[in-house]
Design an enzyme around this catalytic site. Structure first.
Site, PDB file in Angstrom:
ATOM      1  CE1 TYR A  90      33.682  23.732  54.338  1.00 49.92           C
ATOM      2  CE2 TYR A  90      34.387  23.404  52.078  1.00 49.92           C
ATOM      3  CZ  TYR A  90      34.517  23.124  53.425  1.00 49.92           C
ATOM      4  OH  TYR A  90      35.485  22.257  53.848  1.00 49.92           O
TER       5      TYR A  90
ATOM      6  CD1 TRP B 156      38.838  24.781  52.642  1.00 52.10           C
ATOM      7  CD2 TRP B 156      40.756  25.155  53.748  1.00 52.10           C
ATOM      8  NE1 TRP B 156      38.996  23.787  53.589  1.00 52.10           N
ATOM      9  CE2 TRP B 156      40.157  23.987  54.268  1.00 52.10           C
ATOM     10  CE3 TRP B 156      41.972  25.592  54.282  1.00 52.10           C
ATOM     11  CZ2 TRP B 156      40.727  23.254  55.310  1.00 52.10           C
ATOM     12  CZ3 TRP B 156      42.545  24.844  55.314  1.00 52.10           C
ATOM     13  CH2 TRP B 156      41.916  23.699  55.819  1.00 52.10           C
TER      14      TRP B 156
HETATM   15  N1  LIG Z   1      48.692  19.453  48.644  1.00 53.04           N
HETATM   16  C1  LIG Z   1      47.445  19.541  49.154  1.00 53.04           C
HETATM   17  N2  LIG Z   1      47.212  19.109  50.406  1.00 53.04           N
HETATM   18  C2  LIG Z   1      45.956  19.177  50.934  1.00 53.04           C
HETATM   19  C3  LIG Z   1      44.883  19.765  50.223  1.00 53.04           C
HETATM   20  C4  LIG Z   1      45.150  20.211  48.894  1.00 53.04           C
HETATM   21  O1  LIG Z   1      44.260  20.713  48.179  1.00 53.04           O
HETATM   22  N3  LIG Z   1      46.439  20.082  48.393  1.00 53.04           N
HETATM   23  N4  LIG Z   1      43.645  19.878  50.832  1.00 53.04           N
HETATM   24  C5  LIG Z   1      43.570  19.783  52.297  1.00 53.04           C
HETATM   25  C6  LIG Z   1      42.220  19.515  52.786  1.00 53.04           C
HETATM   26  S1  LIG Z   1      41.093  20.799  52.797  1.00 53.04           S
HETATM   27  C7  LIG Z   1      41.847  18.329  53.348  1.00 53.04           C
HETATM   28  S2  LIG Z   1      40.287  18.122  53.995  1.00 53.04           S
HETATM   29  C8  LIG Z   1      42.785  17.204  53.453  1.00 53.04           C
HETATM   30  C9  LIG Z   1      42.151  15.882  53.069  1.00 53.04           C
HETATM   31  O2  LIG Z   1      42.948  14.837  53.478  1.00 53.04           O
HETATM   32  P1  LIG Z   1      42.652  13.348  52.973  1.00 53.04           P
HETATM   33  O3  LIG Z   1      41.209  13.143  52.888  1.00 53.04           O
HETATM   34  O4  LIG Z   1      43.432  12.428  53.830  1.00 53.04           O
HETATM   35  O5  LIG Z   1      43.333  13.438  51.533  1.00 53.04           O
HETATM   36  P2  LIG Z   1      43.110  12.806  50.093  1.00 53.04           P
HETATM   37  O6  LIG Z   1      44.315  13.215  49.319  1.00 53.04           O
HETATM   38  O7  LIG Z   1      41.801  13.182  49.534  1.00 53.04           O
HETATM   39  O8  LIG Z   1      43.134  11.242  50.315  1.00 53.04           O
HETATM   40  C10 LIG Z   1      44.282  10.553  50.805  1.00 53.04           C
HETATM   41  C11 LIG Z   1      44.420   9.213  50.141  1.00 53.04           C
HETATM   42  O9  LIG Z   1      43.348   8.331  50.506  1.00 53.04           O
HETATM   43  C12 LIG Z   1      43.350   7.276  49.571  1.00 53.04           C
HETATM   44  N5  LIG Z   1      42.017   6.688  49.401  1.00 53.04           N
HETATM   45  C13 LIG Z   1      41.029   7.110  48.584  1.00 53.04           C
HETATM   46  N6  LIG Z   1      39.962   6.289  48.675  1.00 53.04           N
HETATM   47  C14 LIG Z   1      40.294   5.327  49.554  1.00 53.04           C
HETATM   48  C15 LIG Z   1      39.618   4.189  50.077  1.00 53.04           C
HETATM   49  O10 LIG Z   1      38.478   3.868  49.748  1.00 53.04           O
HETATM   50  N7  LIG Z   1      40.292   3.445  51.000  1.00 53.04           N
HETATM   51  C16 LIG Z   1      41.546   3.740  51.395  1.00 53.04           C
HETATM   52  N8  LIG Z   1      42.111   2.967  52.327  1.00 53.04           N
HETATM   53  N9  LIG Z   1      42.206   4.802  50.911  1.00 53.04           N
HETATM   54  C17 LIG Z   1      41.594   5.586  50.015  1.00 53.04           C
HETATM   55  C18 LIG Z   1      43.785   7.875  48.247  1.00 53.04           C
HETATM   56  O11 LIG Z   1      44.712   7.012  47.609  1.00 53.04           O
HETATM   57  C19 LIG Z   1      44.302   9.237  48.629  1.00 53.04           C
HETATM   58  O12 LIG Z   1      45.547   9.553  48.012  1.00 53.04           O
HETATM   59  O13 LIG Z   1      43.914  17.430  52.625  1.00 53.04           O
HETATM   60  C20 LIG Z   1      44.500  18.718  52.848  1.00 53.04           C
HETATM   61  N10 LIG Z   1      45.795  18.740  52.208  1.00 53.04           N
HETATM   62  N1  LIG Z   2      35.678  15.136  44.111  1.00 50.03           N
HETATM   63  C1  LIG Z   2      36.125  15.678  45.235  1.00 50.03           C
HETATM   64  N2  LIG Z   2      35.768  16.933  45.559  1.00 50.03           N
HETATM   65  C2  LIG Z   2      36.222  17.496  46.677  1.00 50.03           C
HETATM   66  C3  LIG Z   2      37.091  16.806  47.555  1.00 50.03           C
HETATM   67  C4  LIG Z   2      37.446  15.469  47.213  1.00 50.03           C
HETATM   68  O1  LIG Z   2      38.185  14.781  47.944  1.00 50.03           O
HETATM   69  N3  LIG Z   2      36.969  14.954  46.042  1.00 50.03           N
HETATM   70  N4  LIG Z   2      37.572  17.423  48.688  1.00 50.03           N
HETATM   71  C5  LIG Z   2      36.750  18.480  49.250  1.00 50.03           C
HETATM   72  C6  LIG Z   2      37.404  19.253  50.310  1.00 50.03           C
HETATM   73  S1  LIG Z   2      38.093  18.334  51.597  1.00 50.03           S
HETATM   74  C7  LIG Z   2      37.394  20.621  50.359  1.00 50.03           C
HETATM   75  S2  LIG Z   2      37.953  21.406  51.772  1.00 50.03           S
HETATM   76  C8  LIG Z   2      36.849  21.433  49.252  1.00 50.03           C
HETATM   77  C9  LIG Z   2      37.657  22.713  48.993  1.00 50.03           C
HETATM   78  O2  LIG Z   2      36.931  23.613  48.241  1.00 50.03           O
HETATM   79  P1  LIG Z   2      37.194  25.199  48.323  1.00 50.03           P
HETATM   80  O3  LIG Z   2      37.678  25.564  49.659  1.00 50.03           O
HETATM   81  O4  LIG Z   2      35.969  25.873  47.838  1.00 50.03           O
HETATM   82  O5  LIG Z   2      38.366  25.376  47.262  1.00 50.03           O
HETATM   83  P2  LIG Z   2      39.416  26.573  47.067  1.00 50.03           P
HETATM   84  O6  LIG Z   2      40.006  26.362  45.720  1.00 50.03           O
HETATM   85  O7  LIG Z   2      40.358  26.621  48.205  1.00 50.03           O
HETATM   86  O8  LIG Z   2      38.497  27.862  47.032  1.00 50.03           O
HETATM   87  C10 LIG Z   2      38.821  29.054  47.664  1.00 50.03           C
HETATM   88  C11 LIG Z   2      38.466  30.217  46.760  1.00 50.03           C
HETATM   89  O9  LIG Z   2      38.654  31.436  47.475  1.00 50.03           O
HETATM   90  C12 LIG Z   2      39.302  32.390  46.643  1.00 50.03           C
HETATM   91  N5  LIG Z   2      39.989  33.359  47.517  1.00 50.03           N
HETATM   92  C13 LIG Z   2      41.243  33.319  48.000  1.00 50.03           C
HETATM   93  N6  LIG Z   2      41.465  34.377  48.817  1.00 50.03           N
HETATM   94  C14 LIG Z   2      40.321  35.091  48.843  1.00 50.03           C
HETATM   95  C15 LIG Z   2      39.926  36.295  49.509  1.00 50.03           C
HETATM   96  O10 LIG Z   2      40.677  36.908  50.250  1.00 50.03           O
HETATM   97  N7  LIG Z   2      38.649  36.705  49.303  1.00 50.03           N
HETATM   98  C16 LIG Z   2      37.784  36.050  48.484  1.00 50.03           C
HETATM   99  N8  LIG Z   2      36.556  36.544  48.349  1.00 50.03           N
HETATM  100  N9  LIG Z   2      38.149  34.933  47.835  1.00 50.03           N
HETATM  101  C17 LIG Z   2      39.381  34.446  48.025  1.00 50.03           C
HETATM  102  C18 LIG Z   2      40.198  31.580  45.745  1.00 50.03           C
HETATM  103  O11 LIG Z   2      40.490  32.292  44.553  1.00 50.03           O
HETATM  104  C19 LIG Z   2      39.354  30.309  45.530  1.00 50.03           C
HETATM  105  O12 LIG Z   2      38.563  30.423  44.369  1.00 50.03           O
HETATM  106  O13 LIG Z   2      36.795  20.631  48.059  1.00 50.03           O
HETATM  107  C20 LIG Z   2      36.071  19.416  48.254  1.00 50.03           C
HETATM  108  N10 LIG Z   2      35.842  18.778  46.990  1.00 50.03           N
HETATM  109 MO   LIG Z   3      38.968  19.882  53.180  1.00 52.62          MO
END
Ligand SMILES: Nc1nc2c(c(=O)[nH]1)N[C@H]1C(S)=C(S)[C@@H](COP(=O)(O)OP(=O)(O)OC[C@H]3O[C@@H](n4cnc5c(=O)[nH]c(N)nc54)[C@H](O)[C@@H]3O)O[C@H]1N2
Ligand SMILES: Nc1nc2c(c(=O)[nH]1)N[C@H]1C(S)=C(S)[C@@H](COP(=O)(O)OP(=O)(O)OC[C@H]3O[C@@H](n4cnc5c(=O)[nH]c(N)nc54)[C@H](O)[C@@H]3O)O[C@H]1N2
Ligand SMILES: [Mo]
Length: 779
Positions: free
Chosen positions: A113, A115
């Site tokens: 898993y 990104w």
């Molecule tokens: N800049 C940036 N943007 C991203 C990402 C990133 O790594 N960096 N990751 C992307 C990915 S993979 C995903 S899946 C999405 C996730 O998108 P979301 O899940 O919507 O994003 P989060 O920033 O985890 O949470 C949004 C807000 O929810 C609020 N929150 C937390 N707990 C609770 C709760 O119990 N109740 C309520 N009402 N609110 C709560 C927090 O204050 C938080 O700032 O974001 C994407 N966008």
């Molecule tokens: N506590 C907490 N944990 C969370 C979340 C949260 O809200 N709270 N949010 C979760 C969510 S929504 C998500 S989506 C996950 C995200 O978790 P990940 O998707 O695992 O996080 P990334 O840092 O995007 O990891 C991508 C990796 O791929 C590598 N990479 C980039 N390009 C390439 C390539 O071309 N080839 C290879 N082999 N590698 C490459 C990068 O260096 C990086 O290490 O985290 C989750 N974890």
């Molecule tokens: Mo995500």
């Protein structure tokens, strides 16, 4: 002389890089982007950083002792040996062959898993899956860390096609501007989150579109523990609540509607099943098992749990009935224990309002979570690298990784089934960082000690690479030819290579080709094509699919020369479940009842205490957990997505680095909480949660409500300290590793109960931005 900018695309947008002497020296926004994301500023510092993997490397202990479980995997003092490509490939091909012959292909975990890499062809996970399929298959993972609970729950309560549309094809911000009067969002609407889309977007339009909707008079209500979950330029009321209490608030809003005769009973009768059951629960006539007696879910009851004044709840409920109202429950809210409940309750509230299926009204989940949510759909998908078929039928829900490795053969519940964990001997990861994304990193380290071999392809020496026995250097997007777009995107972009590969890094396609050669399946893997030829073919196939719908795009050479073409025929829905609303008999939902299931016989039949037959209030550890170990944990930590980077990627870049405090992750605290903890702005503190502790740097700020601290995810995990789990500030060092429920088994990393205290003495240095022992740097 000014460097010539080259276009590129990442998950965080399309931009340009400036190159001098084969080095990336700067970035520039795409002039067509109305609101470019600042995340691009991390690229120059990351591209040639000393943590780039420059050569294949093998962990010395594995090299000397051979495959086997090893609790020292991940030890910061472990040593690596750099080897020739041919040596690394021989070792890897032999080991894959040994494992599949002796234990069968199901013993290879290739879920992988993550990104990594936005390109359509070199997408790391797709490449790995294609390769593993050609050698006989692998154990895979299903669903995501993003919205694992929704992905299981919604197919059960609204049926499959509707559930997919709910997650991927919601109406656009333009439709919201036209039709919505009131948008109530649980989990805010963070513009910084909309910078991301899988595949990236041609332009960052969500922020400006939200503002335009606000300017046009759409009223916003942000229900969230952080004031700045919506940008200051929206006309927005902040309803501050205690994290983890959304379900209580949603049930109370329904209580007001039932109590005051405002619920749309005609809608409930025609389009839903189980409304009576839910109503009896909400009014305190029946408990969650349908037995007489219960608690009235009144606004006063909800106020005690959530901190939201009962009068505000009453006023909001009434207002919602007077307006075209859209209820959005963001993904964060379900990334917590019992995460199914607020989503189900949010849908139930929208049903009580009777607006599901109407333009601008009803229910959605994802505005403010992802940039292309509401971006529509591309008519025939996007060009893709075919992955082949997996001959192995073995899978886990994605967030069960530690459980799987620690408990082979043991049973667990999931979506109505009792399943058993496979016995994994080899873990193969490419394009993800589980030591960023998974919860309880101490436990994950123990889990990674169990398999006989761990293989990681990486661009950088992440914590995950440092848990591998064989590390294979991969090129970055800037080092290879590819193309990018996301679902619903406006344009497909060419991503021509702009710099040569770092050190000896290679395109993963070429690595797999050489492995396939050694394993006698080269022809099956390549089908006689180079990656460039695959790109031409993928584009050509996509072009003919479009042509069948009378949609025209240039041929491949024309596309490559232009660098960017508009994607024709974008599909946009006016409303979610619009057809169902129009004619529920002719267009029923694919649920057992054909309607929205506010009570699901199927889910009830599973008999799960942690997810009964209708939405219920269940207090998760964010609400109740004061520490069963006796330690006091008075604060709730919100581990949300970082504004300053994308997950863990490019954490060493300058935009990410600029937010740190003494090189540690910033921990935002309300002034009252900082005072109570005896800490001030700029202090390095110890944060302790149920599974471990980390260091962080204090930022005093009144945007979090009192009692709530914020420490975003993604700072590189650094376990090199002796008295703290992570010296750098990764919140997953503190989090519990626990599924949302027996139904969804989604990840629950968002909320962590913690204690914050001053760190006495000199904090240990951050070492993770230096490569491991035995690895020579090349910058
Ligand atoms: N800049 C940036 N943007 C991203 C990402 C990133 O790594 N960096 N990751 C992307 C990915 S993979 C995903 S899946 C999405 C996730 O998108 P979301 O899940 O919507 O994003 P989060 O920033 O985890 O949470 C949004 C807000 O929810 C609020 N929150 C937390 N707990 C609770 C709760 O119990 N109740 C309520 N009402 N609110 C709560 C927090 O204050 C938080 O700032 O974001 C994407 N966008
Ligand atoms: N506590 C907490 N944990 C969370 C979340 C949260 O809200 N709270 N949010 C979760 C969510 S929504 C998500 S989506 C996950 C995200 O978790 P990940 O998707 O695992 O996080 P990334 O840092 O995007 O990891 C991508 C990796 O791929 C590598 N990479 C980039 N390009 C390439 C390539 O071309 N080839 C290879 N082999 N590698 C490459 C990068 O260096 C990086 O290490 O985290 C989750 N974890
Ligand atoms: Mo995500």
């Amino acid at each position: 002389m000014a460097a010539k900018p080259h276009p590129t695309s990442t998950h965080w947008g399309a931009y340009r890089v400036e190159v001098e002497d084969d080095r990336v020296v700067g970035v520039r926004p795409d002039p067509r982007d109305p609101a470019p994301s600042p995340l691009m500023a991390n690229t120059p510092g990351a591209q040639h950083h000393r943590t780039r993997v420059a050569r294949p490397a093998v962990r010395r202990r594995w090299l000397e002792h051979g495959p086997g479980a090893d609790p020292r995997r991940g030890d910061p003092d472990d040593e690596y040996v750099e080897v020739e490509w041919s040596t690394a490939l021989d070792l890897l091909a032999n080991e894959l062959d040994r494992v599949r012959t002796r234990h069968g292909n199901a013993a290879i975990f290739g879920g992988s898993y993550g990104w990594g890499s936005a390109g359509r062809i070199h997408h790391a996970q797709s490449q790995l899956h294609r390769f593993l399929n050609t050698i006989g298959g692998y154990t895979r993972s299903r669903t995501t860390y993003s919205h694992g609970a929704v992905e299981v729950l919604f197919p059960r309560i609204i049926g499959v096609p509707a559930a997919n549309r709910l997650l991927h094809r919601a109406p656009s911000w333009e439709r919201i501007r036209e039709h919505t009067e009131l948008l109530v969002s649980f989990g805010g609407l963070r513009v910084s989150n909309t910078w991301i889309a899988s595949g990236g977007r041609a332009a960052q339009t969500a922020g400006p579109a939200m503002r335009a909707a606000s300017d046009a008079g759409v009223e916003f209500v942000s229900v969230s523990p952080l004031r700045d979950d919506t940008s200051a330029d929206l006309k927005c009321t902040w309803m501050s609540l205690k994290p983890g209490t959304d379900t209580a608030v949603l049930l109370a809003l329904m209580h007001v509607l039932f109590d005051e005769g405002l619920a749309d009973t005609a809608f409930l009768d025609r389009y839903t099943v189980g409304a009576d059951r839910l109503r009896a629960y909400v009014m305190g006539e029946r408990d969650e098992h349908g037995e007489p007696g219960g608690v009235e879910r009144s606004p006063e009851w909800a106020e005690r749990l959530s901190g939201v004044p009962a009068d505000d709840l009453r006023a909001l409920a009434r207002r919602m009935t007077e307006k075209r109202t859209l209820v959005n429950v963001g993904w964060s809210v379900q990334r917590a224990k019992y995460g199914e409940q607020p989503l189900w309750a949010g849908l139930a509230l929208a049903c009580c309002l009777g607006q599901v299926g109407s333009p601008g009204g009803g229910f959605a989940s994802g505005y403010g979570s992802m940039g292309n949510y509401g971006g529509g759909a591309t008519p025939v998908g996007l060009p893709r690298m075919p992955q082949g078929t997996n001959a192995v039928d073995s899978l886990i829900p994605v967030a069960k990784i530690s459980d799987m490795l620690l408990h082979p053969g043991e049973p667990y519940d999931y979506d109505g089934e009792r399943r058993h964990f496979p016995d994994i001997r080899l873990v193969y990861w490419a394009g993800g960082n589980p030591f960023h994304h998974h919860q309880d990193l101490n436990r994950l380290t123990r889990a990674f000690g169990r398999p006989e071999t761990v293989v990681v392809h990486e661009t950088h020496w992440t914590a995950t690479a440092r848990h591998a026995d064989i590390v294979i250097p991969a090129t970055t997007v800037l080092e290879r030819d590819d193309m990018a777009a996301s679902q619903g995107d406006l344009a497909l972009r060419a991503m021509p290579r702009v710099v040569p590969p770092h050190g000896q890094a290679r395109d993963e396609y070429d690595t797999y080709t050489d492995l396939a050669e050694r394993m006698g399946v080269r022809e099956e893997f390549t089908e006689g094509r180079t990656s460039w030829e695959w790109m031409r073919l993928a584009y050509g196939r996509w072009r003919s699919l479009l042509a069948r719908r009378d949609l025209e795009v240039p041929d491949f050479d024309g596309f490559w020369e232009r660098g960017r073409i508009e994607i024709p025929g974008r599909i946009e829905d006016a409303a979610l479940m619009g057809e169902f609303r129009e004619d529920p008999e002719d267009s029923p939902l694919r649920t057992p009842s054909g309607r929205i299931e506010l009570y699901s016989e199927t889910i009830a039949s599973f008999g799960y205490e942690d997810c009964p037959g209708h939405p219920v209030w269940l207090p998760g550890p964010a609400v109740t957990d004061q520490g069963e170990d006796g330690a006091e944990r008075p604060l709730v930590l919100v581990a949300n997505q970082p504004r300053e980077r994308f997950h863990s990627q490019q954490d060493m870049g300058k935009y990410s680095a600029a937010q740190k405090v003494h090189g540690r992750a910033p921990l935002r605290m309300h002034p009252e909480d900082a005072e109570a903890a005896g800490v001030s702005e700029g202090d390095v503190v110890r944060v302790t949660g149920p599974s471990g502790s980390c260091l962080a740097g204090v930022v005093v700020d009144d945007a979090p409500r009192p009692g709530v601290v914020q420490l975003s995810t993604g700072v590189w995990y650094d376990p090199s300290g002796s008295d703290v789990t992570c010296v750098h500030g990764n919140p997953n060092a503190l989090a519990r590793d626990e599924g949302t429920s027996s139904l969804g088994q989604g990840c629950t990393g968002q909320l962590i109960r913690v204690r914050v205290e001053p760190y006495e003495g000199d904090p240990p240095p951050v070492r993770i931005f230096h490569p491991p022992l035995g690895v020579t740097t090349q910058t």
